[in-house]
Design an enzyme around this catalytic site. Structure first.
Site, mmCIF file in Angstrom:
data_model
loop_
_atom_site.group_PDB
_atom_site.id
_atom_site.type_symbol
_atom_site.label_atom_id
_atom_site.label_comp_id
_atom_site.label_asym_id
_atom_site.label_seq_id
_atom_site.Cartn_x
_atom_site.Cartn_y
_atom_site.Cartn_z
ATOM 1 N N CYS A 144 0.832 -1.202 0.000
ATOM 2 C CA CYS A 144 0.000 0.000 0.000
ATOM 3 C C CYS A 144 0.867 1.253 0.000
ATOM 4 C CB CYS A 144 -0.906 -0.030 1.236
ATOM 5 S SG CYS A 144 -1.807 1.492 1.511
ATOM 6 N N ASP A 198 11.455 -16.044 3.581
ATOM 7 C CA ASP A 198 12.924 -15.947 3.517
ATOM 8 C C ASP A 198 13.627 -16.325 4.825
ATOM 9 O OD1 ASP A 198 12.704 -15.070 0.967
ATOM 10 O OD2 ASP A 198 12.954 -12.941 1.424
ATOM 11 N N ARG A 220 22.297 -35.099 -16.403
ATOM 12 C CA ARG A 220 22.257 -33.666 -16.682
ATOM 13 C C ARG A 220 22.625 -32.857 -15.457
ATOM 14 N NH1 ARG A 220 16.856 -33.889 -19.924
ATOM 15 N NH2 ARG A 220 17.736 -33.998 -22.009
ATOM 16 N N ARG A 255 20.589 -27.232 -17.450
ATOM 17 C CA ARG A 255 19.286 -26.542 -17.579
ATOM 18 C C ARG A 255 19.044 -25.672 -16.354
ATOM 19 N NH1 ARG A 255 16.746 -30.021 -21.663
ATOM 20 N NH2 ARG A 255 18.663 -30.791 -22.608
ATOM 21 N N ASN A 272 10.220 -39.188 21.415
ATOM 22 C CA ASN A 272 10.278 -39.417 22.872
ATOM 23 C C ASN A 272 11.725 -39.558 23.356
ATOM 24 O OD1 ASN A 272 10.840 -41.792 21.565
ATOM 25 N ND2 ASN A 272 9.681 -43.096 22.951
ATOM 26 N N ARG A 314 -16.815 -41.166 13.045
ATOM 27 C CA ARG A 314 -15.961 -42.205 12.471
ATOM 28 C C ARG A 314 -14.622 -42.212 13.197
ATOM 29 N NH1 ARG A 314 -20.152 -42.981 10.480
ATOM 30 N NH2 ARG A 314 -20.733 -43.167 8.295
ATOM 31 N N HIS A 354 0.705 -47.184 10.313
ATOM 32 C CA HIS A 354 2.077 -47.130 9.824
ATOM 33 C C HIS A 354 2.327 -46.140 8.704
ATOM 34 C CE1 HIS A 354 2.333 -50.613 12.370
ATOM 35 N NE2 HIS A 354 3.638 -50.426 12.357
ATOM 36 N N GLN A 390 2.319 -43.236 9.090
ATOM 37 C CA GLN A 390 3.114 -42.189 9.753
ATOM 38 C C GLN A 390 4.616 -42.469 9.699
ATOM 39 O OE1 GLN A 390 0.680 -41.054 13.612
ATOM 40 N NE2 GLN A 390 0.107 -43.024 12.821
ATOM 41 N N GLN A 391 4.979 -43.735 9.504
ATOM 42 C CA GLN A 391 6.408 -44.058 9.410
ATOM 43 C C GLN A 391 6.894 -44.020 7.973
ATOM 44 O OE1 GLN A 391 6.676 -47.927 11.388
ATOM 45 N NE2 GLN A 391 7.548 -46.911 13.165
HETATM 46 P P1 ADP Z 1 7.050 -6.984 3.653
HETATM 47 O O1 ADP Z 1 6.175 -6.615 4.792
HETATM 48 O O2 ADP Z 1 6.742 -8.349 3.126
HETATM 49 O O3 ADP Z 1 8.497 -6.730 3.957
HETATM 50 P P2 ADP Z 1 6.918 -4.535 2.059
HETATM 51 O O4 ADP Z 1 8.275 -4.088 2.442
HETATM 52 O O5 ADP Z 1 6.531 -4.398 0.638
HETATM 53 O O6 ADP Z 1 6.658 -6.071 2.405
HETATM 54 O O7 ADP Z 1 5.877 -3.760 2.971
HETATM 55 C C1 ADP Z 1 4.505 -4.018 2.860
HETATM 56 C C2 ADP Z 1 3.703 -2.745 3.124
HETATM 57 O O8 ADP Z 1 3.993 -2.252 4.440
HETATM 58 C C3 ADP Z 1 4.050 -1.582 2.208
HETATM 59 O O9 ADP Z 1 3.379 -1.624 0.973
HETATM 60 C C4 ADP Z 1 3.591 -0.403 3.041
HETATM 61 O O10 ADP Z 1 2.202 -0.260 2.989
HETATM 62 C C5 ADP Z 1 3.988 -0.818 4.437
HETATM 63 N N1 ADP Z 1 5.330 -0.309 4.732
HETATM 64 C C6 ADP Z 1 6.507 -0.883 4.483
HETATM 65 N N2 ADP Z 1 7.534 -0.113 4.893
HETATM 66 C C7 ADP Z 1 6.974 1.003 5.409
HETATM 67 C C8 ADP Z 1 7.490 2.196 6.020
HETATM 68 N N3 ADP Z 1 8.789 2.392 6.165
HETATM 69 N N4 ADP Z 1 6.590 3.111 6.451
HETATM 70 C C9 ADP Z 1 5.274 2.925 6.307
HETATM 71 N N5 ADP Z 1 4.744 1.831 5.743
HETATM 72 C C10 ADP Z 1 5.566 0.886 5.298
#
Ligand code: ADP
Length: 735
Positions: free
Chosen positions: A76, A153, A188, A279, A519, A641, A647, A649-650
């Site tokens: 946003c 990540d 490959r 590849r 365990n 039910r 097994h 699970q193993q």
């Molecule tokens: P993530 O949370 O996965 O690291 P982003 O870095 O894209 O992803 O952040 C997601 C959202 O969080 C942004 O689009 C923004 O709305 C808000 N946001 C991120 N950094 C800031 C900031 N420094 N100040 C205000 N809002 C932030």
């Protein structure tokens, strides 16, 4: 007035976010708070209206198995401006929300903390402009927040794992397993690019779990002559028996001068300089998708539960709730984000060793272990037949036994030992059923379930020790590694007591823990437990779908013997209402209360009820009996039910975690063996993540009678299950 908590997911989506949302909603409801979902991340707060809406118990039913986030996420731009954030504050106050749980990456958490810091200023401005009333300004004078890190990540400093990482590893390792089989057929080479702009966690762990040959990670860039080094490593592995070469590249990989190393670049080197048929596979968003792993479900449930406690408590400083040693761990948000961002700075400033160190000790160790595993050094150059180390399995089958044996063989060969595989546990050793295992002989063992060396529960008694000692002497065995379960520890104590009488048994002997029952002493996760859990949770997913057309309850029985880990973690990850454990026992009074709750829930519109029963929960209240009792008391309102998972699970393909855990423990075990063989100490010991411990410490850790560790860390999940499984109003008391 009732407390209102807002919950949102923001930034990149990650598997397990839904489990966190469900846990937040249900924990809050159990604590008599109200919860509002803020849809589409911060955009929903900026847009207001219907984007901020109440979430009830049923709104979060059945979502844990879904990838992504059901409340939506977004990036946003407006929220990055003070004006946008002020609008968001107005909308939150309008709905009476002044406590927030934000599930997102470091970007989202930074934005959240900016909002928290500015909140009083926004309130003052909104009051001055007449957008809010003095009562609203007074009541919502400050914002309390807790963050949960949703990021595949695993890049947040201070928490062991972030939500989504384990599932992403599942996706990557499934892909590498698939690639490895086709690559081997054609001899490959494949270059696999995985996510991770500043963080090599996914790449390194995927390389280890996938049995790859070479890895490029941002924290440890190779020097400019990496072509030659990579070529020599791959050639050695081919000479030692590999039919493929797999190179894993993190998307943020670069060389030490900062020049990006792309998958295509690596492919070109493989074909142009080495003549390989190479590849590229770029996994991309596949890594974010699919159903969350069992870990991402129970871990996210646990920390979602803890986050609610955090925002309902005295939280003057914003906290990130993460996980340490499988328990919730809160730390100041500002510090966690700063430490995380500092690693990117260290990489940019070419301070690579500091960047590695900042990832933590275990990351550094695993990086070193990967190199030793993959480089096939002494296998080809300096075989040293002096020290002969035998590997065998004792106890029930645990998925990941093969991966652990492979790691032991390769790391042992790297130490210069002659590695011997014992076929069929102690009986095999006594019978002399032993063969040498070279570097190439364990090719392909990482990804296979079962135990190629066979496993037996049987351990020798005093009368069999003579035969055992003779065999060990005849075979010239200098050290033994037992990969196995509870009986392996029993055998260890016998060997410790009797070794004075049999000099050939006075050799270093160590147990590497593997058991789906989980365990075993001195550690949180034995090899195989995570795979068994994933199998159980996947079975529960299917059972739920099978029940979707009718009002139905299920009693699902898991393994685990006297140990409740598998049942309880399946219950939390699988969204069960009740879990019956041997630790608690079962009584008619508790069952009657559960039946009341079940009847009330079905009467109130619920269409599914899940109880998980550990196989040893009670000798009397069997799965069959519970099933009949529950159905009888429903008087036709629902059917019941029983399912005994047994097994299956193993039998799973070992999970990434079980493979990684095997390598971690195998590295510790082979280092220890090297040390003890050098000093000639005949010592009996067992492996734990904190080091190798002597057998005499077992008595402080084990309840020999009931065959489980004295410390049962997984009981931390009991209050989580209690909050998430007890529908308010349909229930007597939380037990
Ligand atoms: P993530 O949370 O996965 O690291 P982003 O870095 O894209 O992803 O952040 C997601 C959202 O969080 C942004 O689009 C923004 O709305 C808000 N946001 C991120 N950094 C800031 C900031 N420094 N100040 C205000 N809002 C932030």
């Amino acid at each position: 007035m009732t407390v209102r908590i807002g919950v949102l997911t923001s930034g990149g989506d990650a598997q397990g976010m839904n489990a966190a949302v469900r846990a937040v909603v249900r924990t809050a409801l159990a604590a008599d708070a109200e919860v509002y979902g803020i849809l589409e991340g911060w955009q929903g707060a900026v847009d207001g209206g219907d984007y901020i809406r109440p979430l009830g118990w049923d709104d979060v039913s059945g979502i844990t198995a879904l990838g992504g986030t059901v409340i939506g996420t977004a990036r946003c731009a407006a929220f990055r401006t003070a004006e946008g954030r002020r609008t968001a504050v107005a909308h939150l106050i309008e709905k009476g929300i002044d406590r927030l749980i934000v599930i997102g990456g470091d970007g989202s958490l930074t934005g959240t903390d900016a909002l928290r810091a500015e909140w009083p200023d926004h309130v003052a401005a909104l009051l001055a402009s007449g957008a809010i009333t003095p009562e609203q300004a007074e009541r919502h004078h400050s914002l309390v927040i807790a963050g949960l890190v949703g990021s595949i990540d695993n890049d947040m400093v201070g928490t062991d794992m972030t939500i989504g990482t384990d599932s992403a590893l599942h996706r990557i390792v499934e892909a590498i397993d698939a690639i490895a089989s086709t690559a081997a057929s054609h001899q490959r080479s494949f270059v696999v690019e995985v996510m991770g702009r500043h963080c090599g966690y996914l790449a390194l762990m995927a390389a280890i779990a996938g049995g790859a040959d070479y890895v490029f990670i941002p924290e440890q860039p190779p020097s400019a002559d990496w072509h030659a080094h990579m070529a020599s490593v791959l050639r050695r592995a081919r000479n030692a028996g590999r039919r493929t070469s797999i190179v894993v590249v993190a998307e943020g990989a670069a060389d030490a001068d900062g020049n990006p190393i792309t998958a295509e670049h690596v492919r070109a080197v493989l074909s142009d300089e080495m003549g390989e048929d190479a590849r590229v596979t770029i996994l991309g968003h596949v890594q974010r998708g699919g159903t969350p792993s069992a870990y991402d479900r129970w871990m996210a449930s646990m920390i979602g539960h803890a986050a609610v406690e955090q925002v309902l408590g005295d939280a003057s400083e914003a906290q990130v709730v993460g996980v340490r040693a499988n328990r919730p761990h809160a730390q100041p948000l500002v510090e966690a984000v700063a430490a995380t961002r500092n690693i990117a700075t260290l990489i940019a400033e070419k301070r690579f060793d500091e960047a590695m160190a900042a990832r933590g000790h275990s990351f550094v160790q695993m990086h070193a272990a990967f190199r030793r595993l993959s480089e096939a050094r002494t296998a080809v150059e300096t075989p040293d037949p002096d020290k002969r180390v035998a590997i065998m399995h004792v106890g029930g089958l645990a998925p990941g036994m093969n991966a652990a044996a492979k790691a032991l063989v390769r790391l042992g060969v790297d130490h210069g030992f002659t590695m011997l595989g014992v076929q069929g546990g102690f009986p095999g050793l006594i019978a002399g059923d032993v063969r040498e295992l070279r570097w190439g002989d364990v090719e392909g063992w990482t990804s296979t379930g079962g135990a190629n060396l066979g496993t037996r529960r049987w351990i020798p008694g005093e009368e069999e020790l003579y035969g055992l000692a003779r065999s060990v002497e005849t075979l010239g065995i200098d050290g033994i590694v037992i990969v196995g379960g509870f009986n392996a520890y029993r055998a260890l104590t016998l060997l410790q007591e009797e070794k004075k009488r049999y000099p050939s048994l006075n050799i270093p002997t160590v147990v590497l823990p593997a058991s789906i029952d989980n365990n075993l002493p001195g550690l949180q996760m034995a090899i195989g437990a995570d795979t068994a859990l994933n199998v159980a949770v996947q079975a529960v997913d299917r059972i739920k779908l099978s029940a979707s057309a009718a009002k139905r309850a299920f009693v699902v029985e898991t393994m685990g013997r006297h140990c409740g880990f598998l049942a309880l973690a399946t219950g939390v990850a699988g969204g069960a209402e009740r879990v019956y454990l041997n630790e608690d026992g079962l009584s008619i009074g508790a069952l009657a209360a559960d039946i009341d709750a079940m009847v009330a829930a079905f009467s109130g519109g619920q269409s599914f009820w899940l109880a998980i029963r550990n196989e040893e929960a009670s000798a009397f209240y069997t799965t069959d009996l519970l099933t009949r009792m529950f159905e009888a008391e429903g008087h036709g309102l629902y059917s019941v039910r029983g399912v005994v998972l047994g097994h299956v699970q193993q039998g799973g393909t070992p999970s990434p975690f079980d493979r990684i855990n095997g390598v971690r423990l195998a590295a510790a075990v082979t280092d220890w063996m090297n040390e003890k063989l050098a000093t000639g100490e005949g010592i009996q010991a067992f492996a734990t993540p904190d080091g190798i411990r002597p057998v005499k410490e077992l008595d402080d850790l084990v309840d020999w009678e009931v065959r489980r560790p004295l410390e049962q860390w997984w009981l931390v999940l009991k209050p989580v299950l209690a909050a998430l499984g007890h529908r308010p109003g349909s229930d007597v008391a939380n037990t």
